[in-house]
Enzyme design. Structure first.
Site, mmCIF file in Angstrom:
data_model
loop_
_atom_site.group_PDB
_atom_site.id
_atom_site.type_symbol
_atom_site.label_atom_id
_atom_site.label_comp_id
_atom_site.label_asym_id
_atom_site.label_seq_id
_atom_site.Cartn_x
_atom_site.Cartn_y
_atom_site.Cartn_z
ATOM 1 N N TRP A 1 0.930 -1.246 0.024
ATOM 2 C CA TRP A 1 -0.081 0.039 -0.033
ATOM 3 C C TRP A 1 0.763 1.228 0.024
ATOM 4 O O TRP A 1 2.009 1.184 0.376
ATOM 5 C CB TRP A 1 -1.234 0.081 1.209
ATOM 6 C CG TRP A 1 -0.666 -0.295 2.559
ATOM 7 C CD1 TRP A 1 0.820 -0.787 3.066
ATOM 8 C CD2 TRP A 1 -1.443 -0.236 3.659
ATOM 9 N NE1 TRP A 1 0.546 -0.691 4.332
ATOM 10 C CE2 TRP A 1 -0.774 -0.466 4.939
ATOM 11 C CE3 TRP A 1 -2.769 0.044 3.941
ATOM 12 C CZ2 TRP A 1 -1.017 -0.303 6.085
ATOM 13 C CZ3 TRP A 1 -3.218 0.099 5.306
ATOM 14 C CH2 TRP A 1 -2.370 -0.321 6.398
ATOM 15 N N ASN A 2 0.169 2.546 -0.549
ATOM 16 C CA ASN A 2 0.896 3.625 -0.490
ATOM 17 C C ASN A 2 0.217 4.804 0.193
ATOM 18 O O ASN A 2 -1.110 4.688 0.473
ATOM 19 C CB ASN A 2 0.975 4.071 -2.187
ATOM 20 C CG ASN A 2 1.675 2.932 -3.003
ATOM 21 O OD1 ASN A 2 2.786 2.750 -2.698
ATOM 22 N ND2 ASN A 2 0.957 2.504 -3.773
ATOM 23 N N HIS B 1 -7.444 19.697 -7.303
ATOM 24 C CA HIS B 1 -7.712 19.931 -8.815
ATOM 25 C C HIS B 1 -6.615 19.316 -9.451
ATOM 26 O O HIS B 1 -5.796 20.085 -10.290
ATOM 27 C CB HIS B 1 -7.955 21.526 -8.924
ATOM 28 C CG HIS B 1 -9.333 22.119 -8.310
ATOM 29 N ND1 HIS B 1 -10.128 22.211 -9.050
ATOM 30 C CD2 HIS B 1 -9.336 22.111 -6.905
ATOM 31 C CE1 HIS B 1 -11.200 22.498 -7.821
ATOM 32 N NE2 HIS B 1 -10.681 22.425 -6.716
ATOM 33 N N HIS C 1 -10.597 15.493 -12.749
ATOM 34 C CA HIS C 1 -11.021 16.103 -11.508
ATOM 35 C C HIS C 1 -12.145 16.651 -11.498
ATOM 36 O O HIS C 1 -12.671 17.233 -12.691
ATOM 37 C CB HIS C 1 -9.831 16.833 -10.514
ATOM 38 C CG HIS C 1 -9.748 18.116 -11.404
ATOM 39 N ND1 HIS C 1 -8.829 18.574 -12.213
ATOM 40 C CD2 HIS C 1 -10.311 19.659 -10.807
ATOM 41 C CE1 HIS C 1 -8.796 20.002 -12.571
ATOM 42 N NE2 HIS C 1 -9.621 20.487 -11.513
ATOM 43 N N ASP D 1 -14.726 19.991 -10.225
ATOM 44 C CA ASP D 1 -14.892 21.250 -9.460
ATOM 45 C C ASP D 1 -16.168 21.432 -8.875
ATOM 46 O O ASP D 1 -17.337 21.333 -9.628
ATOM 47 C CB ASP D 1 -14.842 22.192 -10.763
ATOM 48 C CG ASP D 1 -13.416 22.534 -11.261
ATOM 49 O OD1 ASP D 1 -12.512 21.899 -10.689
ATOM 50 O OD2 ASP D 1 -13.090 23.330 -12.003
ATOM 51 N N HIS E 1 -15.812 25.795 -4.820
ATOM 52 C CA HIS E 1 -14.373 26.085 -5.246
ATOM 53 C C HIS E 1 -14.369 27.567 -5.532
ATOM 54 O O HIS E 1 -13.172 28.053 -5.640
ATOM 55 C CB HIS E 1 -14.044 25.320 -6.707
ATOM 56 C CG HIS E 1 -12.688 25.441 -7.445
ATOM 57 N ND1 HIS E 1 -11.778 25.901 -6.841
ATOM 58 C CD2 HIS E 1 -12.543 25.476 -8.646
ATOM 59 C CE1 HIS E 1 -10.510 25.877 -7.600
ATOM 60 N NE2 HIS E 1 -11.167 25.991 -8.774
ATOM 61 N N HIS F 1 -15.511 29.120 -14.396
ATOM 62 C CA HIS F 1 -15.727 28.891 -12.898
ATOM 63 C C HIS F 1 -16.725 30.001 -12.171
ATOM 64 O O HIS F 1 -17.438 29.761 -11.460
ATOM 65 C CB HIS F 1 -14.272 29.334 -12.347
ATOM 66 C CG HIS F 1 -13.112 28.187 -12.655
ATOM 67 N ND1 HIS F 1 -12.717 28.108 -13.613
ATOM 68 C CD2 HIS F 1 -12.734 27.369 -11.782
ATOM 69 C CE1 HIS F 1 -11.760 26.955 -13.591
ATOM 70 N NE2 HIS F 1 -12.155 26.216 -12.448
#
Ligand code: 23J
Ligand code: MN
Length: 258
Positions: free
Chosen positions: A63-64, A71, A75, A77, A81, A209
């Site tokens: 695992w990591n 973003h 991804h 928004d 945001h 946006h």
């Protein structure tokens, strides 16, 4: 009696007449990240560190841990945001109603225009032409802008020049039209952000946006495989991580299409 629509959906998926298309780019330390004008804080790239891999730190498990800006890569928004969307009680990643996370998609192909002009801006006139051919853009649906930008090399993807990035996106009037006259769910793109590279200089700045989030609408960036979708008829599953008060998140975006 079972739900015949869902029964038919799973049977058509098993048989292949409904396909699953992955609209997501790989997420790694090589994933390109947006750069803002230098007076602003920058978003960190994706970073991954191993916790254990079948060794002293964990003999039977791998695992990591990872970190990145919200973003990064493909991804989501959220309305929260942007300053225009900050007042919505259902506008962050943990409060958006799950009904908004599964919705139909309209795919507008402007790949030829974007190949010709990296600063190409989508207009309401182009959308009305598209509607004349494919039908009206319905309320509560995604508008996905196909530019084939996801097919470019990392350098040409960000496409920086001395005066900033040159990448396609929506015009101000296009965003006004989609928010006010079509009441879409959100706007999705193949470029690193939902706004054009030069949109910092528009009035208003960053109209995708400003106007989408100001109207409690969503965004999707760094999508791929939009060329594998029909103009109309696909259904998109785009569910961000349920980060409390999150402004967005990397996610897997999946399309169902015949
Ligand atoms: C912050 C400021 C400007 C922009 C963005 C973020 C994005 O594109 C984003 O990923 O939301 S343009
Ligand atoms: Mn974003």
């Amino acid at each position: 009696m079972t739900n015949t629509t869902l029964t038919q959906l799973v049977s058509e998926m098993a048989q292949g007449s409904i396909r699953v298309v992955d609209l997501t780019v790989p997420l790694s330390e090589d994933t390109p990240v947006i750069g803002l004008p230098e007076e602003f804080a920058q978003s960190p790239a994706f970073k991954m560190e191993q916790i254990s891999q079948f060794d002293d730190k964990g003999p039977a498990w791998y695992w990591n841990s990872f970190s990145c800006g919200e973003h990064t890569g493909t991804h989501f928004d959220a309305p929260g945001h942007w300053i225009t969307g900050k007042g919505y009680a259902d506008g962050c990643t943990d409060t958006i109603p799950p009904e908004k996370l599964v919705a139909p998609a309209n795919v507008v192909d402007v790949s030829a225009e974007a190949a010709e002009n990296p600063d190409y801006l989508l207009t309401s006139a182009k959308l009305k032409e598209w509607e004349a051919e494919h039908g009206r853009i319905e309320p509560g649906t995604w508008l996905l802008m196909r530019t084939d930008w996801s097919k470019r090399s990392p350098e040409d993807f960000l496409n920086y020049a001395e005066d900033g990035p040159h990448t396609p996106g929506p015009s101000v009037e296009c965003m006004e039209f989609l928010a006010n006259e079509r009441d879409i769910l959100g706007f999705g793109v193949e470029t690193v952000g939902t706004d054009a590279g030069q949109a910092f200089a528009f009035d208003p700045a960053f109209p995708a946006h400003q106007l989408m989030h100001g109207n409690n609408k969503l965004g999707l960036a760094s999508l791929t495989n939009l060329d594998k979708l029909p103009p109309k008829g696909a259904v998109i599953v785009a569910a961000p991580l349920k980060i409390v008060n999150g402004s967005g998140s990397p996610l897997r975006v999946i399309a169902l299409t015949s």
